[in-house]
Design a protein around this motif. Structure first.
Motif, PDB file in Angstrom:
ATOM      1  N   ASN A 161     -12.363   0.673  -4.851  1.00 21.88           N
ATOM      2  CA  ASN A 161     -12.282  -0.792  -4.875  1.00 21.88           C
ATOM      3  C   ASN A 161     -13.424  -1.397  -5.692  1.00 21.88           C
ATOM      4  O   ASN A 161     -13.231  -2.351  -6.444  1.00 21.88           O
ATOM      5  CB  ASN A 161     -12.266  -1.342  -3.448  1.00 21.88           C
ATOM      6  N   ASP A 176      -5.933  -7.435  -9.331  1.00 23.27           N
ATOM      7  CA  ASP A 176      -4.638  -6.781  -9.096  1.00 23.27           C
ATOM      8  C   ASP A 176      -3.963  -6.301 -10.382  1.00 23.27           C
ATOM      9  O   ASP A 176      -2.899  -5.677 -10.332  1.00 23.27           O
ATOM     10  CB  ASP A 176      -3.705  -7.662  -8.250  1.00 23.27           C
ATOM     11  N   ASN A 177      -4.578  -6.556 -11.519  1.00 23.37           N
ATOM     12  CA  ASN A 177      -4.085  -5.966 -12.772  1.00 23.37           C
ATOM     13  C   ASN A 177      -4.605  -4.550 -12.987  1.00 23.37           C
ATOM     14  O   ASN A 177      -4.157  -3.857 -13.900  1.00 23.37           O
ATOM     15  CB  ASN A 177      -4.529  -6.814 -13.970  1.00 23.37           C
ATOM     16  N   SER A 179      -5.062  -0.725 -12.061  1.00 19.29           N
ATOM     17  CA  SER A 179      -4.351   0.293 -11.284  1.00 19.29           C
ATOM     18  C   SER A 179      -4.850   1.679 -11.671  1.00 19.29           C
ATOM     19  O   SER A 179      -5.674   1.833 -12.581  1.00 19.29           O
ATOM     20  CB  SER A 179      -2.837   0.184 -11.527  1.00 19.29           C
ATOM     21  N   ASP A 248      -7.602  -0.218   3.971  1.00 18.06           N
ATOM     22  CA  ASP A 248      -6.839   0.171   2.769  1.00 18.06           C
ATOM     23  C   ASP A 248      -6.484   1.657   2.792  1.00 18.06           C
ATOM     24  O   ASP A 248      -5.361   2.043   2.473  1.00 18.06           O
ATOM     25  CB  ASP A 248      -7.670  -0.095   1.500  1.00 18.06           C
ATOM     26  N   LYS A 258       2.743   2.619  -4.376  1.00 18.87           N
ATOM     27  CA  LYS A 258       3.478   1.866  -5.387  1.00 18.87           C
ATOM     28  C   LYS A 258       3.841   2.778  -6.567  1.00 18.87           C
ATOM     29  O   LYS A 258       3.000   3.559  -7.033  1.00 18.87           O
ATOM     30  CB  LYS A 258       2.556   0.736  -5.869  1.00 18.87           C
ATOM     31  N   ASP A 261       1.524   4.223  -9.533  1.00 18.51           N
ATOM     32  CA  ASP A 261       0.104   4.052  -9.215  1.00 18.51           C
ATOM     33  C   ASP A 261      -0.384   5.248  -8.398  1.00 18.51           C
ATOM     34  O   ASP A 261       0.395   6.141  -8.048  1.00 18.51           O
ATOM     35  CB  ASP A 261      -0.106   2.748  -8.435  1.00 18.51           C
TER      36      ASP A 261
END
Ligand code: NAX
Length: 327
Positions: A161, A176-177, A179, A248, A258, A261
């Protein structure tokens, strides 16, 4: 129909737990359809403080918090649990060698591994946060006879993170862009935050940032030294961000990743990428909602290979220092 989960948390009167427990009890971790039982485990001298934490949890009147059990006894603490979040450990004190730290913590994680094997539910998963977390997870795993080795995890998500935010800031995009950010190896200053395979807006991070020197230099050292920078600024170590990374991480284990990812977790190496088998090693992983596997086939240049070799060497060294606890 409500589901149920029973969660043990060690170090439950500590500062990370003080942020984490309220997020578990509110339903944020396991979902609003799941009732939670919390088994809060502390050492004897911290039991009074732990009672205070439990009073505050009571005072939240969380509808999903079914019950709490406070104890310093591992049989009671790990009885029937589905998750063990092992946060409690002994921090490094002035004058303490890394070797001393490893053996002190071995004295904690060996009995905990044994007790988990004896008393936990058959689907138990174990997530280790207390440092040195990779090797503490290895010790617990090696002493938990009969619990499959792929049920053990150590935390590298806070590093992931941190790395994502650094890349987002540098490239001027929302986080959030970012990955495909993996932390390789040890949760320590030798970790390798893998910018070579990270993506920003779906493009290679290196291409978007266009500054390899920054990635190799300031980026990596900022992530590696972030824990120290927090201590310097705040006067105590990361707590709320660590608790957030626990949320998380645990969600990433039981939720399908996802598409395209991956996430960072330290898992038991099966020899992927030439990492010695059995080390608890930070890898990029994906979950199918039930179990996780290491993402294979990623490539690295010489710079990355050397960084990964260095953190591998550190973990191999740690393992050799605790060999009497794991054989
Ligand atoms: P605190 O010192 O605030 O709390 C630790 C608690 O653990 C104390 O209340 C202590 O009484 C308890 N404890 C000690 N031995 C125990 C045992 N045998 N059984 C049960 N409880 C025991 O530390 P805190 O800030 O909460 O940090 C906890 C651990 O997380 C530390 O080892 C820290 O280094 C580690 N961290 C790991 C991170 C990671 O990314 N993997 C990041 C955050 C954090 O630094």
């Amino acid at each position: 129909d409500m589901k149920k989960v029973k969660v043990a948390v060690t170090g439950a009167a500590g500062q990370i737990a003080y942020s984490l427990l309220f997020r578990i009890a509110s339903g944020e971790l396991f979902g609003l359809d799941t009732k939670v039982t919390l088994n809060l485990i502390e050492i004897e001298p911290a039991m009074k403080a732990l009672e205070g934490v439990a009073m505050e949890l009571d005072d939240c009147a969380f509808p999903l918090l079914e019950s709490m059990e406070l104890s310093s006894d591992l049989k009671t603490g790990f009885d029937g649990i589905n998750w063990a979040l092992l946060i409690g450990s002994v921090p490094r004190k002035a004058g303490m060698e890394r070797r001393d730290l490893l053996s002190v913590n071995g004295g904690i994680f060996k009995p905990q591994g044994e007790a988990i094997a004896r008393y936990a539910a058959s689907d138990v998963r174990v997530f280790v946060v207390g440092n040195p977390c990779n090797t503490n997870a290895l010790i617990a795993r090696k002493n938990a006879d009969g619990v499959p080795e792929d049920r053990f995890f150590a935390m590298t998500r806070l590093d992931q993170n941190r790395a994502m935010t650094q890349l987002a800031k540098k490239s001027g995009v929302a986080v959030d862009n970012v990955s495909n950010m993996a932390i390789w190896g040890n949760h320590s200053s030798t970790q390798f935050p893998d910018f070579e395979n990270a993506r920003i807006g779906g493009e290679p991070a290196e291409k978007v940032i266009g500054d390899r020197a920054w990635l190799e230099g300031e980026f990596i050292s900022t992530v590696q030294k972030r824990g120290a920078a927090i201590i310097d600024a705040r006067g105590s170590s990361s707590a709320a961000s660590a608790a957030n990374a626990i949320v998380d991480s645990v969600r990433s284990i039981f939720t399908p990743t996802k598409d395209g990812d991956w996430v960072s977790l330290a898992v038991c190496s099966k020899g992927e990428y030439g990492v010695p088998e059995g080390l608890q090693f930070g890898f990029p992983v994906v979950s199918d909602g039930n179990s996780v596997r290491v993402v294979e086939g990623l490539s690295h240049d010489d710079f990355a290979r050397q960084a990964i070799a260095k953190t591998t060497e550190e973990l191999t060294g740690e393992r050799s220092e605790v060999v009497e606890l794991i054989s």
